[in-house]
Design an enzyme around this catalytic site. Sequence first.
Site: not given
Length: 441
Positions: A71, A74-75, A151
């Site tokens: 994750h 992904e950022h 998030e």
Amino acid sequence: MPLNLPLVAPGSPGAELVVGQDGGAAVRRTVLPGGVRVLSEHMPGLRSATVGAWVGVGSRDETSGHFGSTHFLEHLLFKGTARRTAMDIAEAFDAVGGEANAATGKEHTCYYARVLDTDVPMAVDVIADMVTSARLDVDELETERGVILEELAMNDDDPSDVAHEQFATAVFGDTPLGRPIGGTPQAIRSVPRDAVWEHYREHYRPDTLVVTAAGGVDHDALCAQVEAALTAGGWALDPGSAPAGRRAAGTTGPVPSGTELTVRRPTEQANVIVGGTCLNATDDRRFVLSVLTAALGGGMSSRLFQEIREKRGLAYSTYAFASGHADAGLFGLYAGCTPAKVDEVTALMVVELERMADTPMGAAELARSIGQLCGGLVLGMEETGARMSRLGKAELVHGELLDVDESLARIRSVTAQQVQDLAGELAAAPRSVVRVGPFGD
């Protein structure tokens, strides 16, 4: 007929495939040097296209010390490369009215963009630059660490999200599939930059990369653009390399025999999910499962909606869902209701599943469920993003591509007896229950 997608080196039989689709569309697949796979679907008359770069790594592939890295990447891939700053990447898509985003799953990660057909070369160049040449700058990483924690906090404030995440953990337990896709706050706070870098270098390689595009796209031009962009990013594309193998089944690990979990949240409504494991993503009965899910909780005429909402007024939202992975699947029944009614609603959901297992569906209900699925499939395929995703999942998961007509035929071939048999398996399987709401001790 299905289009088989063999994992062969460039130049081998099967490295170049083409098949006609509905509406004059055509799917082509090419294996480039390095084992890079490129699939495109040309859709006549469209002035837009969606391009995606898929890497066959997800949260289940993280090892100790690397949890949260998928994750994180992904950022971070949007935060700059050797040739572009984060602002350069953002401006590239904003300047042409395009949209760029990414998604992390348990078994894959996808970076994608929707642009005009004339801007496909730009989208390919930028996404390939991100995939091959991310800097993973220390300062950017620390800034993004805070963004990801926000998030996760946002998701934790949504009781429905909490219920679904905790349900996966309840069903799969202490296995890779049981871990949250986005990572836990503790994992995100503690994972070091070196671990994220190691995860990136290990998994982002030519033989794991799949590029898919749908819409106003020319396949030959797309292949040339991909190869040039990857080479410019510093990837060595070995002409003799074949694509990496697809994920093997049978690696989930021990799964609990049924778990009950209550998560306390100061909400007005309770969220409850009951269910367990089911079919993996490549099981031939996945079309039967789709019909079962539609009949049980897929629309306003479904059994859960009619029994729980329409007849008794116990919930506003109730539905059935299923998801498949390489070696396991998840099946659940969801409802949001007054906390005092949770036990009653849970019992009703179980009753409906057991009723489906005990008695065959009537002809009208079966036809209605099949019609709902067929209509949803065709309507969904009107959008380039859906077609792009279909290509990626066909390549990474199924090893075959079904055209729309073949998919419709498989749905329409499902019988009431098949649905009843599968419902019987699900009803007899170990059952987990997750409740989220303002419950006391």
